[in-house]
Design a protein around this motif. Structure first.
Motif, PDB file in Angstrom:
ATOM      1  N   MET A 145      -1.626   2.784   2.731  1.00  0.00           N
ATOM      2  CA  MET A 145      -0.240   2.686   3.215  1.00  0.00           C
ATOM      3  C   MET A 145      -0.218   2.311   4.697  1.00  0.00           C
ATOM      4  O   MET A 145       0.566   1.451   5.119  1.00  0.00           O
ATOM      5  CB  MET A 145       0.487   4.015   2.994  1.00  0.00           C
ATOM      6  CG  MET A 145       0.723   4.338   1.527  1.00  0.00           C
ATOM      7  SD  MET A 145       1.564   5.928   1.311  1.00  0.00           S
ATOM      8  CE  MET A 145       1.994   5.828  -0.437  1.00  0.00           C
ATOM      9  N   ASP A 146      -1.103   2.937   5.472  1.00  0.00           N
ATOM     10  CA  ASP A 146      -1.199   2.634   6.903  1.00  0.00           C
ATOM     11  C   ASP A 146      -1.655   1.189   7.118  1.00  0.00           C
ATOM     12  O   ASP A 146      -1.170   0.494   8.004  1.00  0.00           O
ATOM     13  CB  ASP A 146      -2.183   3.586   7.594  1.00  0.00           C
ATOM     14  CG  ASP A 146      -1.683   5.029   7.602  1.00  0.00           C
ATOM     15  OD1 ASP A 146      -0.455   5.226   7.458  1.00  0.00           O
ATOM     16  OD2 ASP A 146      -2.520   5.944   7.721  1.00  0.00           O
ATOM     17  N   GLN A 147      -2.613   0.759   6.282  1.00  0.00           N
ATOM     18  CA  GLN A 147      -3.146  -0.600   6.398  1.00  0.00           C
ATOM     19  C   GLN A 147      -2.052  -1.640   6.152  1.00  0.00           C
ATOM     20  O   GLN A 147      -1.941  -2.627   6.875  1.00  0.00           O
ATOM     21  CB  GLN A 147      -4.298  -0.810   5.407  1.00  0.00           C
ATOM     22  CG  GLN A 147      -4.972  -2.171   5.545  1.00  0.00           C
ATOM     23  CD  GLN A 147      -5.955  -2.463   4.418  1.00  0.00           C
ATOM     24  OE1 GLN A 147      -6.138  -1.668   3.499  1.00  0.00           O
ATOM     25  NE2 GLN A 147      -6.598  -3.615   4.487  1.00  0.00           N
ATOM     26  N   LEU A 148      -1.230  -1.396   5.116  1.00  0.00           N
ATOM     27  CA  LEU A 148      -0.162  -2.351   4.798  1.00  0.00           C
ATOM     28  C   LEU A 148       0.857  -2.405   5.939  1.00  0.00           C
ATOM     29  O   LEU A 148       1.358  -3.481   6.282  1.00  0.00           O
ATOM     30  CB  LEU A 148       0.528  -1.981   3.482  1.00  0.00           C
ATOM     31  CG  LEU A 148       1.474  -3.055   2.926  1.00  0.00           C
ATOM     32  CD1 LEU A 148       0.693  -4.304   2.528  1.00  0.00           C
ATOM     33  CD2 LEU A 148       2.269  -2.537   1.737  1.00  0.00           C
ATOM     34  N   LYS A 149       1.138  -1.243   6.527  1.00  0.00           N
ATOM     35  CA  LYS A 149       2.081  -1.187   7.644  1.00  0.00           C
ATOM     36  C   LYS A 149       1.541  -1.992   8.826  1.00  0.00           C
ATOM     37  O   LYS A 149       2.268  -2.776   9.454  1.00  0.00           O
ATOM     38  CB  LYS A 149       2.310   0.281   8.055  1.00  0.00           C
ATOM     39  CG  LYS A 149       3.268   0.465   9.226  1.00  0.00           C
ATOM     40  CD  LYS A 149       4.671  -0.027   8.893  1.00  0.00           C
ATOM     41  CE  LYS A 149       5.608   0.104  10.068  1.00  0.00           C
ATOM     42  NZ  LYS A 149       6.913  -0.537   9.806  1.00  0.00           N
ATOM     43  N   THR A 150       0.251  -1.828   9.126  1.00  0.00           N
ATOM     44  CA  THR A 150      -0.388  -2.562  10.225  1.00  0.00           C
ATOM     45  C   THR A 150      -0.362  -4.069   9.968  1.00  0.00           C
ATOM     46  O   THR A 150      -0.034  -4.866  10.849  1.00  0.00           O
ATOM     47  CB  THR A 150      -1.852  -2.094  10.403  1.00  0.00           C
ATOM     48  OG1 THR A 150      -1.863  -0.685  10.665  1.00  0.00           O
ATOM     49  CG2 THR A 150      -2.528  -2.823  11.545  1.00  0.00           C
ATOM     50  N   LEU A 151      -0.701  -4.445   8.730  1.00  0.00           N
ATOM     51  CA  LEU A 151      -0.707  -5.867   8.369  1.00  0.00           C
ATOM     52  C   LEU A 151       0.692  -6.466   8.404  1.00  0.00           C
ATOM     53  O   LEU A 151       0.873  -7.636   8.734  1.00  0.00           O
ATOM     54  CB  LEU A 151      -1.323  -6.058   6.981  1.00  0.00           C
ATOM     55  CG  LEU A 151      -2.843  -5.855   6.893  1.00  0.00           C
ATOM     56  CD1 LEU A 151      -3.290  -5.772   5.436  1.00  0.00           C
ATOM     57  CD2 LEU A 151      -3.575  -6.988   7.594  1.00  0.00           C
ATOM     58  N   SER A 152       1.698  -5.651   8.058  1.00  0.00           N
ATOM     59  CA  SER A 152       3.080  -6.142   8.058  1.00  0.00           C
ATOM     60  C   SER A 152       3.509  -6.550   9.470  1.00  0.00           C
ATOM     61  O   SER A 152       4.258  -7.517   9.659  1.00  0.00           O
ATOM     62  CB  SER A 152       4.037  -5.085   7.503  1.00  0.00           C
ATOM     63  OG  SER A 152       4.241  -4.032   8.433  1.00  0.00           O
ATOM     64  N   LEU A 153       3.014  -5.814  10.473  1.00  0.00           N
ATOM     65  CA  LEU A 153       3.319  -6.148  11.868  1.00  0.00           C
ATOM     66  C   LEU A 153       2.620  -7.444  12.263  1.00  0.00           C
ATOM     67  O   LEU A 153       3.176  -8.271  12.997  1.00  0.00           O
ATOM     68  CB  LEU A 153       2.871  -5.015  12.800  1.00  0.00           C
ATOM     69  CG  LEU A 153       3.589  -3.666  12.609  1.00  0.00           C
ATOM     70  CD1 LEU A 153       2.929  -2.589  13.460  1.00  0.00           C
ATOM     71  CD2 LEU A 153       5.080  -3.785  12.954  1.00  0.00           C
ATOM     72  N   GLU A 154       1.402  -7.637  11.735  1.00  0.00           N
ATOM     73  CA  GLU A 154       0.628  -8.847  12.050  1.00  0.00           C
ATOM     74  C   GLU A 154       1.287 -10.106  11.484  1.00  0.00           C
ATOM     75  O   GLU A 154       1.304 -11.150  12.130  1.00  0.00           O
ATOM     76  CB  GLU A 154      -0.797  -8.710  11.486  1.00  0.00           C
ATOM     77  CG  GLU A 154      -1.735  -9.795  11.959  1.00  0.00           C
ATOM     78  CD  GLU A 154      -3.158  -9.611  11.455  1.00  0.00           C
ATOM     79  OE1 GLU A 154      -3.886 -10.619  11.425  1.00  0.00           O
ATOM     80  OE2 GLU A 154      -3.529  -8.479  11.079  1.00  0.00           O
TER      81      GLU A 154
END
Length: 461
Positions: A145-154
């Motif tokens: 979940m954290d990874q997807l959130k980080t990637l969404s910002l990218e």
């Protein structure tokens, strides 16, 4: 990707290309070699058997028998069967649905689902101009979940907030409601994965499928697992109505068995292929273009599309005008060219799409790689702006400072300066309209790269 298969098939097909006539006897050994090449590429045995049988039927047909170039017709038959084995035609992603169109991603843990969700979101946003929302329902791995959130910002795409304390179905339901209220075109649902197929996971993904009614249910699978990728896809397809496959980490797979096995074993098309870790490294899967790459014919269409998509038209115009006016090519310009090439998948991605690259020696390929480009970039970044515009001022003490800043040896700075001087001369010829001269210079550069022992340290770091 496909390096081993390309090398083996090209070596094998050379034996038949000069034949004046195709008979069952003189293609027997070639077909045996083709069979071995496919098996070594980890293509599933049933696929290998049906592939070679179809090639045999094609090549012994009337059309090939009457051809003036039967050897070439044999290669053409292999190409046609490669295309057919991988699905025949390109299967576009289906978004023909009342918004939001839901795309459900399923697959095993570690296959690259979360990264693929972000790559797909960026593809839909940039190329299809869609408003996209992503959500992770992987309550077993909070890190996902954290990874997807980080990637969404990218990728600058919205991500619906989710918590491992909630039920996957509740998260998906809330995200779907949010997508409807805020008029998103697409909702991408990143489901949980396991280390192996199990009943609990299948039941969960079935419930999510029933709840979200996805227009696309894509199975994400690691290309490096070879024919196991096809078998796992089949297990998922038996339990779930898959609409297609995303093949990930294809750049790390020199064999290519998964790409050749998945379609035939599952009956489902490969819709996308991941060719790197970067979020831009997702391409639609074109069977005809991939077949051409395998047979060392290159992929010019994809290369042209990359150029059109990644070229800054204004910068290109300015560069053309600059060269025409006789102004010199600088390290600032060189740095821009490197940045543009990185957008296109780097040197490796570029070489893969050029015809005949399989004939270039491994020695040159080892030297002309993305790691060497990164070192060049580091050296350029260590220069001052004045040094980039006027490289002729880079002498002894400046070279030492640049080398120290880039973490390289002084002689490596010297190598880059010599390389740059060659590029400047080439660009000068281009500015004067000497395209033929420039092509000759480029060939000379490639030859020089193969023979310059002084470059070894720079290119092998």
């Amino acid at each position: 990707m496909f390096d081993n298969l390309t090398e083996r098939l090209n070596r094998t097909l050379k034996n038949i290309s000069g034949k004046g006539r195709i008979t069952e006897d003189n293609i027997k050994d070639t077909l045996r070699e083709v069979r071995v090449a496919l098996l070594e590429a980890d293509v599933a045995l049933p696929v290998v058997k049906s592939f070679t049988q179809r090639v045999k039927e094609r090549t012994l047909g009337t059309e090939v028998a009457l051809s003036l170039t039967p050897g070439q017709e044999f290669i053409k038959a292999v190409h046609a069967e490669l295309v057919e084995t991988m699905g025949g035609t390109t299967q576009e992603i289906n978004l023909a649905h009342q918004p939001p169109a839901v795309i459900l991603l399923a697959g095993l843990q570690g296959a690259g689902k979360t990264t693929s969700a972000a790559k797909l979101a960026l593809y839909l946003k940039e190329r299809l101009k869609k408003k996209v929302l992503m959500v992770s329902v992987d309550t077993y791995r909070p890190a996902a979940m954290d990874q997807l959130k980080t990637l969404s910002l990218e990728v600058n795409v919205d991500c619906y907030p989710s918590s491992p304390k909630d039920k996957p179905e509740d998260i998906a339901k809330a995200a779907l409601q949010e997508a409807k209220l805020r008029a998103y075109d697409v909702l991408i649902v990143d489901t949980a994965g396991r280390l192996a197929v199990d009943e609990e996971m299948m039941d969960e993904v079935k419930r999510l499928h029933a709840l979200t009614d996805p227009v696309e249910t894509l199975f994400v699978v690691d290309a490096m697992t070879g024919q196991d990728a096809a078998n796992t896809a089949k297990a998922f397809n038996d339990a779930l109505a898959l609409t297609g496959v995303i093949l990930t980490k294809a750049d790390g797979d020199a064999r290519g068995g998964a790409a050749l096995s998945v379609r035939e074993i599952t009956g489902k098309p490969i819709k996308f292929i991941g060719m790197g870790e970067k979020v831009v490294a997702l391409e639609p899967f074109h069977p005809d273009r991939i077949a051409s790459r395998i047979l060392n014919m290159g992929d010019i269409l994809s290369l042209i599309e990359d150029l059109q998509r990644n070229t800054d038209v204004e910068k290109a115009k300015k560069m053309a005008e600059k060269l025409k006016s006789g102004e010199g090519f600088t390290f600032e310009d060189f740095k821009d060219q490197i940045a543009q090439m990185k957008k296109m998948g780097g040197m490796t991605g570029l070489l893969d799409k050029l015809p005949g690259m399989g004939n270039i020696s491994e020695q040159i390929k080892d030297k002309v790689n993305d790691k060497s480009i990164a070192h060049m970039e580091a050296i350029i970044n260590s220069m001052t702006k004045k040094e980039r515009i006027h490289p002729e001022i880079i002498k002894g003490s400046r070279k030492k400072r640049i080398a120290m800043g880039a973490g390289v040896e002084v002689h490596e700075v010297n190598v880059l300066l010599r390389q740059f001087e060659m590029t400047q001369k080439m660009m000068k010829k281009m500015g004067k309209g000497g395209i033929r001269k420039m092509a000759g210079a480029m060939r000379g550069m490639m030859g020089a790269m193969g023979g310059m022992g002084a470059m070894n340290n720079l290119f092998r770091r």
